[in-house]
Scaffold this motif. Structure first.
Motif, PDB file in Angstrom:
ATOM      1  N   UNK A  53     -27.420  63.462  12.700  1.00  0.00           N
ATOM      2  CA  UNK A  53     -26.402  62.502  13.125  1.00  0.00           C
ATOM      3  C   UNK A  53     -26.769  61.085  12.702  1.00  0.00           C
ATOM      4  N   UNK A  54     -28.030  60.740  12.842  1.00  0.00           N
ATOM      5  CA  UNK A  54     -28.463  59.400  12.431  1.00  0.00           C
ATOM      6  C   UNK A  54     -28.293  59.211  10.922  1.00  0.00           C
ATOM      7  N   UNK A  55     -28.661  60.208  10.126  1.00  0.00           N
ATOM      8  CA  UNK A  55     -28.488  60.092   8.686  1.00  0.00           C
ATOM      9  C   UNK A  55     -27.005  60.020   8.327  1.00  0.00           C
ATOM     10  N   UNK A  56     -26.145  60.718   9.039  1.00  0.00           N
ATOM     11  CA  UNK A  56     -24.709  60.656   8.781  1.00  0.00           C
ATOM     12  C   UNK A  56     -24.165  59.259   9.055  1.00  0.00           C
ATOM     13  N   UNK A  57     -24.649  58.650  10.166  1.00  0.00           N
ATOM     14  CA  UNK A  57     -24.214  57.275  10.444  1.00  0.00           C
ATOM     15  C   UNK A  57     -24.684  56.310   9.357  1.00  0.00           C
ATOM     16  N   UNK A  58     -25.910  56.504   8.869  1.00  0.00           N
ATOM     17  CA  UNK A  58     -26.403  55.639   7.809  1.00  0.00           C
ATOM     18  C   UNK A  58     -25.559  55.779   6.543  1.00  0.00           C
ATOM     19  N   UNK A  59     -25.186  57.004   6.198  1.00  0.00           N
ATOM     20  CA  UNK A  59     -24.354  57.214   5.005  1.00  0.00           C
ATOM     21  C   UNK A  59     -22.971  56.597   5.171  1.00  0.00           C
ATOM     22  N   UNK A  60     -22.399  56.705   6.362  1.00  0.00           N
ATOM     23  CA  UNK A  60     -21.096  56.075   6.596  1.00  0.00           C
ATOM     24  C   UNK A  60     -21.185  54.563   6.463  1.00  0.00           C
ATOM     25  N   UNK A  61     -22.268  53.977   6.979  1.00  0.00           N
ATOM     26  CA  UNK A  61     -22.426  52.521   6.879  1.00  0.00           C
ATOM     27  C   UNK A  61     -22.597  52.092   5.430  1.00  0.00           C
ATOM     28  N   UNK A  62     -23.359  52.848   4.650  1.00  0.00           N
ATOM     29  CA  UNK A  62     -23.522  52.513   3.241  1.00  0.00           C
ATOM     30  C   UNK A  62     -22.208  52.651   2.480  1.00  0.00           C
ATOM     31  N   UNK A  63     -21.424  53.695   2.794  1.00  0.00           N
ATOM     32  CA  UNK A  63     -20.135  53.871   2.136  1.00  0.00           C
ATOM     33  C   UNK A  63     -19.183  52.739   2.488  1.00  0.00           C
ATOM     34  N   UNK A  64     -19.212  52.290   3.747  1.00  0.00           N
ATOM     35  CA  UNK A  64     -18.336  51.179   4.142  1.00  0.00           C
ATOM     36  C   UNK A  64     -18.706  49.895   3.393  1.00  0.00           C
ATOM     37  N   UNK A  65     -20.014  49.613   3.314  1.00  0.00           N
ATOM     38  CA  UNK A  65     -20.449  48.413   2.588  1.00  0.00           C
ATOM     39  C   UNK A  65     -20.088  48.504   1.109  1.00  0.00           C
ATOM     40  N   UNK A  66     -20.211  49.697   0.539  1.00  0.00           N
ATOM     41  CA  UNK A  66     -19.865  49.855  -0.867  1.00  0.00           C
ATOM     42  C   UNK A  66     -18.372  49.627  -1.092  1.00  0.00           C
TER      43      UNK A  66
END
Length: 338
Positions: A53-66
């Motif tokens: 779950x933590x890694x999924x949140x990190x990926x979502x945050x990176x996708x949003x910034x991108x």
């Protein structure tokens, strides 16, 4: 005869509850260990789920910034392309007076300074046109001395290199019009030392010597030296390499002891239960069952610990005095009912 029959029936009814009680106690201890094992597996799965779950949140945050960065760059490029179109063209200023062709515009206004450049007044000024076929004068003085290293640092052309070679009678050096050496560089043998593998990268499977007795003695030596982590790895390797050896019950017992000494009571209870059930005929089985009661008491299962300790004397009536004294000591510590 009738009295003997009654006596036999009475003894049978008296012994039956004790046997049933012992069997129930053994089943209860096994049930507790299995429940603890399930709790451990559930805890590990929960930890893995939280990590995912933590890694999924990190990926979502990176996708949003991108996405924000791409949108910002797109808007910025769109705005910079539309900016020149918004500027209106400035009206061209009409010349105040038309000067005749071939004349200097400044000549018509005597007494006033002209901003136009006149190459005839200063022919040596920078930007003045030069006749074709002429060369610029070489600088003299300090300027020439400062520019000399710059001129010398430029490599000569192919023609200059050929001229120098014809004068000197030697071949020009590579890179200045001479042949280029395309042969591979000579190999340097012995100059590069072999890379040594780190000590910690060796696998545990490579530590075994192939001799079961030697491997067991090496692992037991670590137990005696109280190096329990290294002993755990050595004992696990021994059990994997020699699964049918006669020393496997002892190795399993000392593996549980290595856990118990590090307060890992759940893992210790699993190993001691395995010895007391799978290797019940082993000489270490009574001690393993004693340590099983100790591990259960450390886990907080007082009733199961007392039942296991009471089962030692029934299951192993020929246990030595040390085991019996250990049972009495652990029963007093757990405050088991007499």
């Amino acid at each position: 005869m009738f009295r003997r029959l009654l006596l036999t029936l009475g003894l049978g009814f008296a012994i039956a509850p004790a046997v049933l009680c012992g069997a129930r106690a053994q089943d209860a201890s096994e049930l507790v260990v299995r429940l603890n094992r399930l709790e451990n597996v559930s805890r590990q799965l929960s930890g893995q789920i939280e990590t995912l779950q933590y890694e999924n949140r990190q990926l979502k945050e990176q996708l949003r910034k991108f996405q924000e960065d791409v949108e910002f760059r797109f808007q910025e490029g769109k705005g910079s392309a539309a900016a020149p179109a918004r500027k209106a063209p400035a009206p061209a200023a009409a010349p105040p007076s038309a000067a005749p062709y071939g004349t200097n515009p400044g000549e018509g206004r005597p007494g006033k300074r002209s901003d136009a450049f006149d190459p005839e007044q200063n022919p040596n000024a920078p930007g003045a046109p030069k006749p074709l076929g002429t060369t610029l004068p070489l600088p003299t003085g300090a300027i020439a001395e400062a520019e000399t290293p710059l001129r010398r640092s430029v490599p000569p052309t192919v023609a200059e290199a050929e001229a120098d070679a014809s004068e000197d009678g030697d071949l020009p050096p590579p890179g200045f019009g001479g042949p280029v050496d395309l042969s591979p560089p000579p190999s340097r043998t012995g100059s590069i030392a072999p890379v040594e593998a780190p000590v910690g990268s060796a696998s545990i499977a490579s530590t075994g010597s192939g001799d079961a007795q030697a491997d067991f003695e090496a692992a037991y030596a670590l137990i005696r030296e109280r190096q329990y982590e290294q002993a755990e790895m050595s004992l696990r390797q021994f059990i994997q390499s020699h699964p049918r050896d006669r020393l496997v019950p002892k190795a399993t017992y000392w593996l549980g002891e290595s856990y118990l000494q590090r307060s890992r009571s759940r893992e210790a209870a699993e190993q001691f239960l395995k010895v007391s059930t799978d290797y019940a005929n082993s000489p270490v089985a009574p001690e393993a069952m004693l340590k099983l009661g100790t591990s259960l008491h450390a886990l907080g299962a007082k009733a199961q610990a007392c039942a296991t300790l009471a089962e030692v004397e029934r299951k192993f009536p020929s246990a030595n005095a040390i085991v019996r004294q250990g049972v009495e000591r652990e029963q007093k510590r757990a405050r088991c009912a007499a």
